[in-house]
Structure formats: structure tokens, C-alpha cells
Design a protein around this motif. Structure first.
Motif, PDB file in Angstrom:
ATOM      1  N   MET A  35      40.225  40.747  51.502  1.00 37.31           N
ATOM      2  CA  MET A  35      39.658  39.830  50.522  1.00 37.31           C
ATOM      3  C   MET A  35      40.449  39.945  49.236  1.00 37.31           C
ATOM      4  O   MET A  35      40.950  41.022  48.890  1.00 37.31           O
ATOM      5  CB  MET A  35      38.173  40.111  50.288  1.00 37.31           C
ATOM      6  N   ALA A  36      40.540  38.836  48.542  1.00 38.01           N
ATOM      7  CA  ALA A  36      41.414  38.807  47.369  1.00 38.01           C
ATOM      8  C   ALA A  36      40.874  37.879  46.294  1.00 38.01           C
ATOM      9  O   ALA A  36      40.073  36.978  46.573  1.00 38.01           O
ATOM     10  CB  ALA A  36      42.808  38.351  47.779  1.00 38.01           C
ATOM     11  N   TRP A  37      41.320  38.123  45.087  1.00 39.20           N
ATOM     12  CA  TRP A  37      41.081  37.235  43.954  1.00 39.20           C
ATOM     13  C   TRP A  37      42.418  36.633  43.526  1.00 39.20           C
ATOM     14  O   TRP A  37      43.419  37.353  43.393  1.00 39.20           O
ATOM     15  CB  TRP A  37      40.464  37.982  42.779  1.00 39.20           C
ATOM     16  N   PHE A  38      42.399  35.330  43.321  1.00 36.94           N
ATOM     17  CA  PHE A  38      43.528  34.602  42.774  1.00 36.94           C
ATOM     18  C   PHE A  38      43.059  33.914  41.493  1.00 36.94           C
ATOM     19  O   PHE A  38      41.867  33.781  41.259  1.00 36.94           O
ATOM     20  CB  PHE A  38      44.013  33.529  43.759  1.00 36.94           C
ATOM     21  N   ARG A  46      49.165  29.084  40.915  1.00 38.78           N
ATOM     22  CA  ARG A  46      48.138  30.053  41.293  1.00 38.78           C
ATOM     23  C   ARG A  46      48.805  31.391  41.574  1.00 38.78           C
ATOM     24  O   ARG A  46      49.867  31.446  42.189  1.00 38.78           O
ATOM     25  CB  ARG A  46      47.391  29.561  42.534  1.00 38.78           C
ATOM     26  N   GLU A  47      48.181  32.475  41.143  1.00 46.17           N
ATOM     27  CA  GLU A  47      48.753  33.802  41.345  1.00 46.17           C
ATOM     28  C   GLU A  47      47.708  34.774  41.860  1.00 46.17           C
ATOM     29  O   GLU A  47      46.524  34.642  41.572  1.00 46.17           O
ATOM     30  CB  GLU A  47      49.328  34.332  40.023  1.00 46.17           C
ATOM     31  N   GLY A  48      48.173  35.753  42.613  1.00 43.69           N
ATOM     32  CA  GLY A  48      47.286  36.792  43.094  1.00 43.69           C
ATOM     33  C   GLY A  48      46.923  37.741  41.973  1.00 43.69           C
ATOM     34  O   GLY A  48      47.785  38.109  41.172  1.00 43.69           O
ATOM     35  N   VAL A  49      45.674  38.127  41.908  1.00 44.57           N
ATOM     36  CA  VAL A  49      45.192  39.028  40.871  1.00 44.57           C
ATOM     37  C   VAL A  49      44.943  40.426  41.445  1.00 44.57           C
ATOM     38  O   VAL A  49      45.395  41.416  40.899  1.00 44.57           O
ATOM     39  CB  VAL A  49      43.890  38.492  40.245  1.00 44.57           C
ATOM     40  N   TYR A  60      46.850  45.462  42.668  1.00 45.39           N
ATOM     41  CA  TYR A  60      46.636  44.649  41.489  1.00 45.39           C
ATOM     42  C   TYR A  60      47.948  44.060  40.977  1.00 45.39           C
ATOM     43  O   TYR A  60      49.018  44.664  41.113  1.00 45.39           O
ATOM     44  CB  TYR A  60      46.023  45.507  40.370  1.00 45.39           C
ATOM     45  N   ALA A  61      47.823  42.909  40.364  1.00 47.32           N
ATOM     46  CA  ALA A  61      48.963  42.358  39.642  1.00 47.32           C
ATOM     47  C   ALA A  61      49.225  43.237  38.420  1.00 47.32           C
ATOM     48  O   ALA A  61      48.281  43.796  37.834  1.00 47.32           O
ATOM     49  CB  ALA A  61      48.671  40.931  39.213  1.00 47.32           C
ATOM     50  N   ARG A  67      42.867  47.135  33.775  1.00 42.33           N
ATOM     51  CA  ARG A  67      41.806  46.363  33.106  1.00 42.33           C
ATOM     52  C   ARG A  67      40.817  45.777  34.098  1.00 42.33           C
ATOM     53  O   ARG A  67      39.629  45.641  33.798  1.00 42.33           O
ATOM     54  CB  ARG A  67      42.423  45.218  32.284  1.00 42.33           C
ATOM     55  N   PHE A  68      41.290  45.393  35.273  1.00 42.85           N
ATOM     56  CA  PHE A  68      40.441  44.773  36.296  1.00 42.85           C
ATOM     57  C   PHE A  68      40.220  45.749  37.442  1.00 42.85           C
ATOM     58  O   PHE A  68      41.112  46.541  37.777  1.00 42.85           O
ATOM     59  CB  PHE A  68      41.111  43.519  36.866  1.00 42.85           C
ATOM     60  N   THR A  69      39.054  45.650  38.071  1.00 42.22           N
ATOM     61  CA  THR A  69      38.739  46.472  39.233  1.00 42.22           C
ATOM     62  C   THR A  69      38.125  45.604  40.317  1.00 42.22           C
ATOM     63  O   THR A  69      37.120  44.930  40.075  1.00 42.22           O
ATOM     64  CB  THR A  69      37.760  47.597  38.875  1.00 42.22           C
ATOM     65  N   ILE A  70      38.746  45.624  41.493  1.00 45.37           N
ATOM     66  CA  ILE A  70      38.212  44.891  42.646  1.00 45.37           C
ATOM     67  C   ILE A  70      37.401  45.859  43.499  1.00 45.37           C
ATOM     68  O   ILE A  70      37.782  47.022  43.672  1.00 45.37           O
ATOM     69  CB  ILE A  70      39.347  44.222  43.456  1.00 45.37           C
TER      70      ILE A  70
END
Length: 127
Positions: A35-38, A46-49, A60-61, A67-70
Motif C-alpha cells: 500500500m502506498a501514498w502518492f 504525481r509522485e510517490g510519498v 519514504y520520499a 516528517r511523515f510516517t506511514i
């Protein structure tokens, strides 16, 4: 068929936080292994996050590292993206995607590789 619905977007000031949620209607078989966030900002591609695979390996990008956590909750078929220290450059529509890959590979993996995709949620960060 997996349906993905994102929520949690909104408007915040620089330095603020938001938590995005992606709810999957079902995760039968391997459909949600990866699973992914773009994201897609106005006038940009559009870019992968970030992504997370069935082994809970995360990537992570560079622009969001630290700063971000999946994260994910398999029992709830839900994917999350905690976003802290937000910047105006983070303004974009954020999309959730999933695919039956054992591993996601690099965060730069194309959005079109993912079989299931949500409609997106808007995140706006003001200075």
C-alpha cells in the motif's frame, strides 16, 4: 474489487499536522500487500510519498523523510499517513493505492503499477 477511500485532508498552517486515512473495502488475498501514498501538486506530476509492504517495510520520499510516517492496521483494512511539520510544498491531492506485490519496491514506483487507487483527498498548507 478493492475500493479505497481517503479521508483526513484539510487546510493547516506551516508546521501543522494532519493524519490521512485510507479505508479499503476489502483486502482479499494479496490485494493489499503493498500500500502506498502518492500526491499530486498543481502543475506537477504525481509522485510517490511513502509505501509499506506485507512485511511492514516502509519507504519514504526524501522530501518527507523524518516528517511523515506511514502505517497500517491489517485488522481494519486501513492505511494511515501521519504528516508533521507540514510545509507549503506539501500542498497536493493525496492518493492511496494498493497492489498485490509482496514488496513495494522503491517509493518512485509508478502510480499506474498499482491496481487499486482512491479518489484522493486535498491537503493545503498555508504559510
Amino acid at each position: 474489487q478493492v475500493q479505497l477511500v481517503e479521508s483526513g485532508g484539510g487546510s493547516v498552517q506551516t508546521g501543522g499536522s494532519l493524519k490521512l486515512t485510507c479505508a479499503a473495502s476489502t483486502c482479499t488475498g494479496s490485494s493489499c500487500y503493498c500500500m502506498a501514498w502518492f500526491r499530486q501538486a498543481p502543475g506537477k506530476e504525481r509522485e510517490g510519498v511513502a509505501n509499506i509492504d506485507g512485511y511492514d517495510t516502509t519507504k519514504y520520499a526524501n522530501s518527507v523523510m523524518g516528517r511523515f510516517t506511514i502505517s497500517r492496521d491489517f485488522s481494519k483494512n486501513t492505511l494511515y499517513l501521519q504528516m508533521n511539520s507540514l510545509k507549503p510544498d506539501d500542498t497536493a491531492i493525496y492518493y492511496c493505492a494498493s497492489a498485490p506485490f509482496a514488496t513495494c519496491g522503491e517509493v518512485s514506483r509508478p502510480y499506474d503499477d498499482f491496481k487499486y487507487r482512491g479518489a484522493g483527498t486535498q491537503v493545503t498548507v498555508s504559510s
